[in-house]
Design a protein around this motif. Structure first.
Motif: not given
Ligand SMILES: CCC/C=C/C(=O)SCCNC(=O)CCNC(=O)[C@H](O)C(C)(C)COP(=O)([O-])OP(=O)([O-])OC[C@H]1O[C@@H](n2cnc3c(N)ncnc32)[C@H](O)[C@@H]1OP(=O)([O-])[O-]
Length: 294
Positions: A44-58, A73-78, A87-91
């Protein structure tokens, strides 16, 4: 095919300065955990007001195991509760957004435990997040991966992305929206073809033409474009953005007249906010609005 895709992207990322390297291909470089303690399956990281969540189970192509979804679920709630995030981006990775629910984890489960524990019921928590979520999809979005993307509010796809519902080939059916949201996104015939064969997938371009995806970009650009759009949204009024999301989501639940009434009431309600006064005054005064989220 994906090995070939990966190599040029890896080279391109290596050449970028760190400040630009928050693309899907080097997520760890800027990854910081939010308030959550250690995360095993996400970055997870933040870029300004955007939260970026990267699925990481390569190693498992981001197969959606229980632990991954609990963390998601936990990080999205936070992030949803965080006033600094709009806003949030999931990749995922360039190879896979997610190759589905974790087949190895679920293969021995029994009907009665699924039923009594409401197996995968917690997957739908993502649909209770009030802030907009953009899925930036590269590579495989299969089964639960396609369903996860469809639970987001906007889908941007890289040009090599593949969307499919292969569950029938495993002797089961989609269980998180593949027979419901997909129909609404691409229509009955395409959804039937995808779910009944398990092998007819949509390319990114087909997904865009069908309306599942709103934009297609070269694979290496899709995350940056998703963050740009997320940033635009995040800098608007948070409560008004939530009202739009609520109203559009209600269109899936309500008959037309009830939906139109719901929309009209929310429209009326915006006039009780400072942000409506600010937005319209700013227009009249030929200046940029300064929304205060109230
Ligand atoms: C919500 C409820 C309903 C949802 C149901 C579903 O989603 S059902 C699921 C619907 N989805 C599917 O049916 C798609 C299943 N996946 C595939 O068909 C192929 O992996 C592929 C075509 C995506 C990529 O082929 P490729 O030759 O490029 O790569 P590769 O195959 O070598 O994979 C690399 C590693 O990842 C592993 N792994 C991958 N996916 C899963 C998974 N879902 N699970 C667990 N593990 C998975 C794979 O085992 C391997 O690990 P290993 O053996 O090295 O330890």
């Amino acid at each position: 095919m994906f090995a070939a895709l990966r190599q040029p992207l890896a080279r391109a990322s290596a050449a970028k300065p760190l400040a630009r390297a928050f693309s899907a291909y080097t997520p760890a470089q800027n990854a910081v955990a939010p308030a959550s303690p250690k995360l095993e399956y996400l970055l997870t990281e933040t870029r300004g007001r955007v939260a970026l969540v990267t699925l990481h189970r390569p190693k498992a192509l981001n197969a959606l195991c229980n632990g991954l979804f609990v963390e998601l679920n936990q990080v999205l709630k936070e992030f949803d509760n965080n006033k600094d995030i709009g806003s949030i981006v999931i990749t995922g990775s360039e190879r896979a957004f997610a190759a589905g629910a974790d087949i190895k984890e679920m293969k021995d489960r029994q009907f009665i435990e699924n039923y009594s524990e409401n197996f995968l019921g917690h997957w739908t928590q993502i649909t209770t997040i009030r802030k907009p979520i953009i899925a930036a999809v590269n590579g495989f979005a299969l089964g639960g991966g396609c369903e996860l993307a469809m639970m987001c509010d906007i889908i941007y796809a890289g040009d090599k992305a593949v969307f499919g519902q292969p569950e029938i080939k495993l002797g089961t059916i989609p269980g998180a929206g593949g027979t419901q949201r997909l129909v609404k996104a691409v229509g009955k015939s395409k959804a039937m073809e995808m779910c009944l064969t398990g092998s007819v997938n949509l390319t990114a371009q087909e997904a865009e033409a069908a309306g599942l995806v709103s934009k297609v970009y070269p694979a290496e650009q899709v995350l940056d474009e998703a963050i740009k759009t997320a940033s635009k949204i995040a800098n608007l009024s948070v409560p008004i953005v939530q009202m739009v999301k609520d109203a559009i989501n209600q269109s899936f639940e309500m008959p037309l007249q009830a939906g139109l009434t719901f929309e009209r009431r929310l429209f009326h309600a915006t006039f009780g906010t400072n942000d409506q006064k600010e937005g319209m005054s700013a227009f009249a005064e030929k200046r940029k609005p300064n929304f205060t989220n109230n």
